[in-house]
Structure formats: structure tokens, C-alpha cells
Design a protein around this motif. Structure first.
Motif, short mmCIF file in Angstrom:
data_model
loop_
_atom_site.label_atom_id
_atom_site.label_comp_id
_atom_site.label_asym_id
_atom_site.label_seq_id
_atom_site.Cartn_x
_atom_site.Cartn_y
_atom_site.Cartn_z
N LYS A 1 0.80 -1.22 0.00
CA LYS A 1 0.00 0.00 0.00
C LYS A 1 0.84 1.28 0.00
O LYS A 1 0.37 2.34 -0.44
CB LYS A 1 -0.91 0.01 1.23
N LYS B 1 -8.60 -2.35 7.95
CA LYS B 1 -9.14 -3.10 6.82
C LYS B 1 -8.10 -3.13 5.67
O LYS B 1 -7.62 -2.07 5.24
CB LYS B 1 -10.44 -2.47 6.33
N ASP C 1 -8.46 -3.44 2.57
CA ASP C 1 -8.86 -2.79 1.32
C ASP C 1 -8.90 -1.26 1.44
O ASP C 1 -9.26 -0.57 0.49
CB ASP C 1 -10.23 -3.31 0.87
#
Length: 422
Positions: free
Chosen positions: A258, A381, A383
């Protein structure tokens, strides 16, 4: 008659030999007892070792800084650092995806009890190894750590801490310059910092302990020097939420996916008073000093900057990192965290204040931290997107430092720590 005298001489020689062997054996047994138990209080004020030694017997090559003449306590602590973790019978195996936790402490037992109690409630704590790094030796702190039963725990003690040398460097030497003394006029020893002040052992111990601990954890300990995952660092005045470990596992896994610019993961915002934004997203910002974690790759980059770290005139390890080490990487250094804190700083004092129970710098002698249901389980989370703080406040490259780290001896000792295991 001559034969009788010869026999008596032989008997006397034999008895002396047996006596010497018994004395030697007794000495070995006493040393083993001393190492396996923690009855070393009598050595706390001992500073009688006069030998000059550079290498001690150890499992690996452990180099003693040339500036240090060890005392008895220093030798004992260095050997204690080689003792395996406790509670191996309770927790014989560690999880493959473990995040090792390192808790570094000085001498604030009331604080330590709070962080230990909070760790005992952390989900997943039994899966990993807890290392407690002590700056000096203090019996009450030692007993608290010995009482831990919720995971594997290993103690290490900084054997060159100023707190165990009572009358010479790195503690206070009788010939040390004080305050703003002129070395030429006073015929004293020391190099002043950029503001004209001479070293304070209690202050420089902060940076010395952190740097010794980092080198020891990453390169010196059998339990961690081959660890390929993240290591989480916390202090004795940090309250750890029950979801901290699970959240850190998620952050460590998401970091490279990420946030390619993120060197580390954090349990808390860099602003210590903040409890987070509460967004439905991850956050990338400058690394905070509450609950930060990184891996061997990042440590290797930090270690290569030892000269800059050891020469920067600031007694704070974190300000030194922000002002000179991170900027030298050539690109912005970010850490990844959740938008809700999983650790908080609860101490009201800085440095080594608050070590006495009746003077502990806490609200009404205790902490009152609300742990909501959302703080008890992982609340990050996979996502979620990442929000990045492009323009970050705080110390930046070019800051000259707060001083306290001008003495050549401290800088040289710091560099010796960087060479201990490599």
C-alpha cells in the motif's frame, strides 16, 4: 626418615592441590548461581574492575568498546544477556509471522507495571517474543519483568550504561568538566556541546541505550539477528491497546503493498496527544516514537548512517533520526498506521523523572485510558486506501539539535556500539 619426610611433603602438596580445586569449583558454582538468579544488588555500586579487556567469552564475538574498563556489574550483565528467554516451557513455539516486541526501560516501576499489564491483555501476545532492554540494573524493575507469564520474555541489560559506572566514564568521572566549565582553566576533561554545556550522564544515556539496544537486537542476539520480519519498539510509558499486535501484523503486511515509500509501521500518530483521525483509511506520515516497527532492511540503512547519528549534537535519539538520518536517505521517509491509535503515551514527565512511586508523573498516581470495544479487536481493513501527509510538521533536515551530545567520548562510544557485531 628421609622417605617419611618425602611422603609427608607429597601428602601436603596433594592436600593443597585438592583445596585449590575445591576453591575453584566453589567459585564457579557461585558465579553460576549469580548469573542464573538475579541477586546482583551487591554489585550495583561496585566499580572495582581494573583490568583492560577488549573481548569477553561469548557465543558470538562481543566487542567491548575500547573506552570502557568494565566493572563487576558490567561483566555480570553482559553474561546475563546471553541467557535464553524465560517461559519456553509455557510457549515452546513462536508464530512464523510474529512481530517481535522490544520494550526499553529505565527505572520507573509504576510506569512499567502499567505497560506490562496492558501487554498481558493484547490479543496474540503469546505468539511472539518480548525483549525487555534495561538501561542500567534496578531490582524493582527486574522483579516486575521476572513476573511476566503471558509470553516468552528475554531481558537484556545495557552493560555500558552510565547508570552502572559510578566514578568514571560513561558515568561521572571526578575529573569531568561540569556545566559550562572551561577545560583549560579548570584542568578538567570534556568537550562542550554547541551551546557551551558539558555532558550529563543521565541525559546522554537516553541516546546511548537506544543505539546500543538497536545494534544488539538486530545484530547481536541469537533470537533476533536472523529475524526477517518486523520488530516493534515500545517504551515503559506507553499503554498498549488489546488490538495492537493484530493491527501491527496487518500493517507490516500491507506496508510494501500500500505504501512503497513507507519504511516503518506505527501504532500511534506522530503527534503523541492525538488519538487518530477516525477515517476509513490508512495514514502515511513521518515516523512517530510511540509503537514503531521496521525490519532488517531498514535497519541496514539506518546502521550505514552511524557516523551521522553519533555526531549529531542532540541527546534525543528520535530528534537525531528525524533531523539527520532520515533526510540522508534521499527521499521522504513515511510510516504506515491506522487512523485510530493502538498505543498511547501516558507519562507526564520526560527523561528519567518519575522513578519514585510517590512522585510518579501520572494523573493521580494512575492512568485512566478508555479502551472501547473497537480497540479490543483488529480494526484495520486491508482494502482501505492510504492518505498521505505530504507536508509534515516537526523536526526537519537543517535543525542543529538541542545539544547535550558534544563530548567526543560519547560520540566515540556511540561509534563503538555500531561496530560491536559487524
Amino acid at each position: 626418615m628421609a622417605s617419611y619426610k618425602r611422603e609427608r611433603i607429597k601428602d601436603a602438596a596433594f592436600r593443597r592441590l585438592v583445596s585449590l580445586a575445591l576453591i575453584t569449583l566453589l567459585g564457579v558454582i557461585l558465579l553460576l548461581v549469580l548469573l542464573r538468579t538475579n541477586t546482583i544488588s551487591s554489585l550495583i555500586n561496585s566499580d572495582t574492575y581494573e583490568g583492560s579487556i577488549e573481548i569477553v567469552e561469548a557465543k558470538e564475538f562481543t566487542i567491548i568498546p575500547k573506552l570502557i574498563l568494565q566493572n563487576e556489574l558490567s561483566v555480570v550483565l553482559q553474561k546475563k544477556n546471553q541467557i535464553p528467554p524465560r517461559n519456553l516451557d509455557l510457549y515452546p513455539k513462536l508464530a512464523k509471522d510474529r512481530v517481535v516486541i522490544v520494550l526499553y526501560v529505565h527505572n520507573r516501576p509504576q510506569y512499567l507495571q502499567v505497560v506490562i499489564d496492558s501487554l498481558s491483555r493484547v490479543e496474540g501476545i503469546s505468539e511472539t517474543l518480548l525483549i525487555v532492554s534495561h538501561d542500567g540494573y534496578f531490582e524493582e524493575m527486574n522483579k516486575i519483568v521476572e513476573g511476566i507469564k503471558f509470553c516468552q520474555v528475554k531481558q537484556i541489560f545495557a552493560p555500558y550504561s552510565p547508570h552502572i559506572f559510578t566514578n568514571r566514564f560513561p558515568g561521572v568521572s571526578p575529573n569531568d568538566c561540569k556545566d559550562r566549565d572551561d577545560p583549560v582553566e579548570k584542568h578538567c576533561e570534556g568537550t562542550p556541546d554547541q551551546y557551551g554545556n558539558h555532558r550529563s550522564p543521565k541525559i546522554v544515556s537516553l541516546k546511548h541505550h537506544w543505539w546500543w539496544m538497536m545494534n544488539t537486537v538486530w545484530d547481536g542476539l541469537e533470537e533476533t539477528r536472523h529475524h526477517s520480519g518486523h520488530v516493534l519498539f515500545i517504551e515503559e510509558d506507553h499503554f498498549i491497546y488489546p488490538n495492537a499486535y493484530r493491527n501491527m501484523q496487518l500493517l507490516a503486511d500491507l506496508k510494501s503493498k500500500k505504501c512503497p515509500d513507507c519504511y516503518a509501521a506505527n501504532l500511534a500518530p506522530s503527534e503523541v496527544k492525538s488519538r487518530g483521525e477516525g477515517w476509513e483509511s490508512l495514514v502515511a506520515e513521518r515516523m512517530g516514537n510511540v509503537g514503531y516497527a521496521f525490519n532488517q532492511t531498514v535497519w541496514r540503512k539506518i546502521h550505514k548512517k552511524a557516523a551521522g547519528f553519533c555526531s549529531f549534537d542532540d541527546y534525543n535519539w528520535d530528534i537525531t533520526m528525524w533531523s539527520t538520518v532520515y533526510p540522508s536517505f534521499g527521499s521522504p521517509v513515511y510510516t504506515l498506521r491506522g487512523s485510530r491509535t493502538s498505543a498511547v503515551h501516558f507519562g507526564k514527565c520526560g527523561l528519567h523523572q518519575g522513578h519514585k512511586r510517590n512522585l510518579a508523573c501520572m494523573d493521580n498516581g494512575g492512568v485512566n485510558i478508555v479502551v472501547a470495544d473497537i480497540d479490543k479487536v483488529a480494526n484495520i481493513k486491508p482494502d482501505w486506501e492510504v492518505r498521505k501527509y505530504e507536508h509534515q510538521a516537526g523536526y526537519q533536515a537543517g535543525f542543529k539539535g538541542w545539544g547535550g551530545w558534544g563530548d567526543v567520548r560519547d560520540r566515540e562510544l556511540c561509534m563503538e556500539f555500531a561496530k560491536m557485531y559487524v
